[in-house]
Scaffold this motif. Sequence first.
Motif, PDB file in Angstrom:
ATOM      1  N   ARG A  26      24.283  13.040 -51.772  1.00 23.85           N
ATOM      2  CA  ARG A  26      25.192  11.911 -51.585  1.00 23.85           C
ATOM      3  C   ARG A  26      26.646  12.398 -51.542  1.00 23.85           C
ATOM      4  O   ARG A  26      27.452  11.926 -50.773  1.00 23.85           O
ATOM      5  CB  ARG A  26      24.990  10.930 -52.741  1.00 23.85           C
ATOM      6  N   LYS A  27      26.953  13.377 -52.372  1.00 24.97           N
ATOM      7  CA  LYS A  27      28.326  13.860 -52.470  1.00 24.97           C
ATOM      8  C   LYS A  27      28.673  14.885 -51.395  1.00 24.97           C
ATOM      9  O   LYS A  27      29.822  15.313 -51.294  1.00 24.97           O
ATOM     10  CB  LYS A  27      28.564  14.485 -53.850  1.00 24.97           C
ATOM     11  N   HIS A  28      27.681  15.343 -50.670  1.00 19.47           N
ATOM     12  CA  HIS A  28      27.960  16.388 -49.662  1.00 19.47           C
ATOM     13  C   HIS A  28      27.500  15.938 -48.284  1.00 19.47           C
ATOM     14  O   HIS A  28      26.928  16.717 -47.529  1.00 19.47           O
ATOM     15  CB  HIS A  28      27.292  17.707 -50.070  1.00 19.47           C
ATOM     16  N   ASP A  29      27.798  14.692 -48.003  1.00 17.24           N
ATOM     17  CA  ASP A  29      27.346  14.100 -46.746  1.00 17.24           C
ATOM     18  C   ASP A  29      28.413  14.327 -45.680  1.00 17.24           C
ATOM     19  O   ASP A  29      29.167  13.433 -45.331  1.00 17.24           O
ATOM     20  CB  ASP A  29      27.102  12.597 -46.978  1.00 17.24           C
ATOM     21  N   PHE A  30      28.498  15.583 -45.218  1.00 14.53           N
ATOM     22  CA  PHE A  30      29.461  15.864 -44.158  1.00 14.53           C
ATOM     23  C   PHE A  30      28.899  16.875 -43.176  1.00 14.53           C
ATOM     24  O   PHE A  30      27.745  17.296 -43.317  1.00 14.53           O
ATOM     25  CB  PHE A  30      30.807  16.329 -44.721  1.00 14.53           C
ATOM     26  N   SER A  31      29.712  17.259 -42.222  1.00 16.28           N
ATOM     27  CA  SER A  31      29.228  18.072 -41.104  1.00 16.28           C
ATOM     28  C   SER A  31      28.509  19.338 -41.553  1.00 16.28           C
ATOM     29  O   SER A  31      29.041  20.109 -42.349  1.00 16.28           O
ATOM     30  CB  SER A  31      30.414  18.473 -40.218  1.00 16.28           C
ATOM     31  N   PRO A  32      27.299  19.570 -41.032  1.00 19.43           N
ATOM     32  CA  PRO A  32      26.537  20.765 -41.418  1.00 19.43           C
ATOM     33  C   PRO A  32      27.256  22.063 -41.048  1.00 19.43           C
ATOM     34  O   PRO A  32      26.956  23.110 -41.617  1.00 19.43           O
ATOM     35  CB  PRO A  32      25.234  20.637 -40.625  1.00 19.43           C
ATOM     36  N   SER A  33      28.214  21.989 -40.132  1.00 13.84           N
ATOM     37  CA  SER A  33      28.887  23.217 -39.693  1.00 13.84           C
ATOM     38  C   SER A  33      29.663  23.867 -40.836  1.00 13.84           C
ATOM     39  O   SER A  33      29.954  25.062 -40.803  1.00 13.84           O
ATOM     40  CB  SER A  33      29.839  22.903 -38.534  1.00 13.84           C
ATOM     41  N   ILE A  34      29.991  23.097 -41.851  1.00 11.65           N
ATOM     42  CA  ILE A  34      30.720  23.654 -42.997  1.00 11.65           C
ATOM     43  C   ILE A  34      29.923  24.775 -43.660  1.00 11.65           C
ATOM     44  O   ILE A  34      30.470  25.779 -44.093  1.00 11.65           O
ATOM     45  CB  ILE A  34      31.043  22.527 -44.008  1.00 11.65           C
ATOM     46  N   TRP A  35      28.605  24.619 -43.703  1.00  5.45           N
ATOM     47  CA  TRP A  35      27.781  25.584 -44.445  1.00  5.45           C
ATOM     48  C   TRP A  35      27.686  26.930 -43.754  1.00  5.45           C
ATOM     49  O   TRP A  35      27.353  27.932 -44.384  1.00  5.45           O
ATOM     50  CB  TRP A  35      26.376  25.018 -44.667  1.00  5.45           C
ATOM     51  N   THR A  36      27.931  26.956 -42.469  1.00  6.01           N
ATOM     52  CA  THR A  36      27.786  28.236 -41.770  1.00  6.01           C
ATOM     53  C   THR A  36      29.110  29.008 -41.711  1.00  6.01           C
ATOM     54  O   THR A  36      29.147  30.108 -41.197  1.00  6.01           O
ATOM     55  CB  THR A  36      27.277  28.001 -40.332  1.00  6.01           C
ATOM     56  N   ARG A  37      30.160  28.450 -42.265  1.00  5.47           N
ATOM     57  CA  ARG A  37      31.422  29.203 -42.312  1.00  5.47           C
ATOM     58  C   ARG A  37      31.244  30.449 -43.159  1.00  5.47           C
ATOM     59  O   ARG A  37      30.565  30.429 -44.181  1.00  5.47           O
ATOM     60  CB  ARG A  37      32.501  28.359 -42.981  1.00  5.47           C
ATOM     61  N   LYS A  38      31.927  31.489 -42.742  1.00  3.12           N
ATOM     62  CA  LYS A  38      31.787  32.752 -43.465  1.00  3.12           C
ATOM     63  C   LYS A  38      32.250  32.622 -44.921  1.00  3.12           C
ATOM     64  O   LYS A  38      31.673  33.209 -45.834  1.00  3.12           O
ATOM     65  CB  LYS A  38      32.581  33.854 -42.751  1.00  3.12           C
ATOM     66  N   SER A  39      33.302  31.831 -45.141  1.00  2.71           N
ATOM     67  CA  SER A  39      33.837  31.693 -46.499  1.00  2.71           C
ATOM     68  C   SER A  39      32.899  30.895 -47.404  1.00  2.71           C
ATOM     69  O   SER A  39      33.007  30.947 -48.618  1.00  2.71           O
ATOM     70  CB  SER A  39      35.200  31.005 -46.453  1.00  2.71           C
ATOM     71  N   VAL A  40      31.989  30.172 -46.811  1.00  2.63           N
ATOM     72  CA  VAL A  40      31.068  29.352 -47.600  1.00  2.63           C
ATOM     73  C   VAL A  40      29.735  30.087 -47.775  1.00  2.63           C
ATOM     74  O   VAL A  40      29.237  30.221 -48.888  1.00  2.63           O
ATOM     75  CB  VAL A  40      30.847  27.971 -46.942  1.00  2.63           C
ATOM     76  N   ALA A  41      29.179  30.584 -46.685  1.00  2.00           N
ATOM     77  CA  ALA A  41      27.963  31.404 -46.678  1.00  2.00           C
ATOM     78  C   ALA A  41      26.690  30.647 -47.045  1.00  2.00           C
ATOM     79  O   ALA A  41      25.685  30.768 -46.364  1.00  2.00           O
ATOM     80  CB  ALA A  41      28.096  32.634 -47.560  1.00  2.00           C
ATOM     81  N   ALA A  42      26.721  29.875 -48.111  1.00  6.83           N
ATOM     82  CA  ALA A  42      25.516  29.175 -48.527  1.00  6.83           C
ATOM     83  C   ALA A  42      25.892  27.916 -49.299  1.00  6.83           C
ATOM     84  O   ALA A  42      26.956  27.856 -49.921  1.00  6.83           O
ATOM     85  CB  ALA A  42      24.646  30.077 -49.393  1.00  6.83           C
ATOM     86  N   LYS A  43      25.002  26.941 -49.290  1.00  7.80           N
ATOM     87  CA  LYS A  43      25.244  25.708 -50.037  1.00  7.80           C
ATOM     88  C   LYS A  43      25.368  25.986 -51.533  1.00  7.80           C
ATOM     89  O   LYS A  43      25.967  25.226 -52.270  1.00  7.80           O
ATOM     90  CB  LYS A  43      24.089  24.723 -49.814  1.00  7.80           C
ATOM     91  N   SER A  44      24.765  27.073 -51.948  1.00  5.67           N
ATOM     92  CA  SER A  44      24.779  27.418 -53.368  1.00  5.67           C
ATOM     93  C   SER A  44      26.131  27.955 -53.823  1.00  5.67           C
ATOM     94  O   SER A  44      26.349  28.145 -55.013  1.00  5.67           O
ATOM     95  CB  SER A  44      23.699  28.464 -53.633  1.00  5.67           C
ATOM     96  N   ASN A  45      27.015  28.186 -52.886  1.00  5.65           N
ATOM     97  CA  ASN A  45      28.299  28.799 -53.211  1.00  5.65           C
ATOM     98  C   ASN A  45      29.333  27.719 -53.540  1.00  5.65           C
ATOM     99  O   ASN A  45      30.291  27.490 -52.796  1.00  5.65           O
ATOM    100  CB  ASN A  45      28.743  29.662 -52.021  1.00  5.65           C
ATOM    101  N   CYS A  46      29.170  27.068 -54.676  1.00  2.00           N
ATOM    102  CA  CYS A  46      30.023  25.938 -55.053  1.00  2.00           C
ATOM    103  C   CYS A  46      31.504  26.306 -54.986  1.00  2.00           C
ATOM    104  O   CYS A  46      32.348  25.509 -54.574  1.00  2.00           O
ATOM    105  CB  CYS A  46      29.716  25.488 -56.486  1.00  2.00           C
ATOM    106  N   GLU A  47      31.787  27.552 -55.421  1.00  2.00           N
ATOM    107  CA  GLU A  47      33.187  27.945 -55.590  1.00  2.00           C
ATOM    108  C   GLU A  47      33.942  28.095 -54.262  1.00  2.00           C
ATOM    109  O   GLU A  47      35.174  28.178 -54.274  1.00  2.00           O
ATOM    110  CB  GLU A  47      33.257  29.265 -56.356  1.00  2.00           C
ATOM    111  N   ALA A  48      33.225  28.128 -53.158  1.00  6.15           N
ATOM    112  CA  ALA A  48      33.914  28.244 -51.879  1.00  6.15           C
ATOM    113  C   ALA A  48      34.854  27.052 -51.680  1.00  6.15           C
ATOM    114  O   ALA A  48      35.940  27.201 -51.124  1.00  6.15           O
ATOM    115  CB  ALA A  48      32.904  28.326 -50.741  1.00  6.15           C
ATOM    116  N   CYS A  49      34.425  25.881 -52.135  1.00  5.15           N
ATOM    117  CA  CYS A  49      35.261  24.688 -51.990  1.00  5.15           C
ATOM    118  C   CYS A  49      35.776  24.201 -53.341  1.00  5.15           C
ATOM    119  O   CYS A  49      36.915  23.806 -53.479  1.00  5.15           O
ATOM    120  CB  CYS A  49      34.471  23.569 -51.316  1.00  5.15           C
ATOM    121  N   HIS A  50      34.910  24.223 -54.348  1.00  2.96           N
ATOM    122  CA  HIS A  50      35.305  23.797 -55.697  1.00  2.96           C
ATOM    123  C   HIS A  50      35.764  25.034 -56.457  1.00  2.96           C
ATOM    124  O   HIS A  50      34.964  25.702 -57.112  1.00  2.96           O
ATOM    125  CB  HIS A  50      34.128  23.156 -56.435  1.00  2.96           C
ATOM    126  N   ARG A  51      37.049  25.302 -56.393  1.00  2.00           N
ATOM    127  CA  ARG A  51      37.553  26.574 -56.933  1.00  2.00           C
ATOM    128  C   ARG A  51      37.310  26.757 -58.425  1.00  2.00           C
ATOM    129  O   ARG A  51      37.224  27.863 -58.919  1.00  2.00           O
ATOM    130  CB  ARG A  51      39.062  26.700 -56.651  1.00  2.00           C
TER     131      ARG A  51
END
Lengths: 145, 149
Positions: free
Chosen positions: B114-139
């Motif tokens: 529910r809280k991550h209902d946005f474009s799937p393209s975000i997950w393939t960014r190199k800085s994000v790498a995986a959905k499990s990488n919370c810190e990529a966005c939540h510092r």
Amino acid sequence: MRPTKPILLLAAAVSLGAGVALAASGDPERARILDGYAAQAKAQTPGFAGFSAERGRALYLGPHAGGKVADTPGCASCHTRDPAGTGRHYKTGRDILPMAVSANPKRFTDPAEVEKRFERDCVNVLGRACTAQEKGDFITFLSNR
Amino acid sequence: MSPNRSFRPLTGIAALAMLAATAGATFASEFERVRPVTHAATQKECGECHMAYQPGLLPAASWTRIMDGLQDHFGDNASLPADTAAAIRNYLTQNAGNGDGRLIRITEQRWWLRKHDFSPSIWTRKSVAAKSNCEACHRTAAQGLYEDD
């Protein structure tokens, strides 16, 4: 006195091995870990004649077949081909401290930690447990790096 | 400074702006708090390969499944010595949160989706790498502070 001789020989071999390990690894704890693997290797591998940095290098680089994780055919897959560099977990992107002792002097100084990583990553990369000789080769390679 | 490096802050801002545009409309800008990890072995062992997720992010049944399956932990062998594993299991289950105990991925829990209902393209960014990488966005995710902007 038949039993004495083998025991003396064994003691000589172990003390000789200890000296070699300390010289090769540069740290008493690391030397103890290597000595432990040397003793196991002697028991496991007939004709074991010491660890080889060259064999360790080949093990590190791979590529190996049959690992549990297809994305990691070698240790270098995460730890990079330069073991003095910072590694990166293949899936999570987490930084991994360098494997080379020159860049990370704490490597291979905690026996429980060392065993834990071999236990896991030999399965992940090779699809099986590592032998004591492989473990010693690996540490010997990275101690000289 | 390489041109590449000087570009980074810009892409960071762009990413934040995009997150704000997609998520901000539905959620107030505030911190979601989860009790931080206070158990040293959990912090160390779980935190070696990924952020040490706070126990409150999964229900006890999910943690139990995870700790039962460390030899095949999302495809990796992540086995631990029995005593360490038992201590971590105890900490995680005693401090667990709510959710669907049949699911072991935090990112499959309903509240998470529910809280991550946005474009799937975000997950393939190199800085994000995986959905499990919370810190990529939540510092400050590792401290249990998930900014919601």
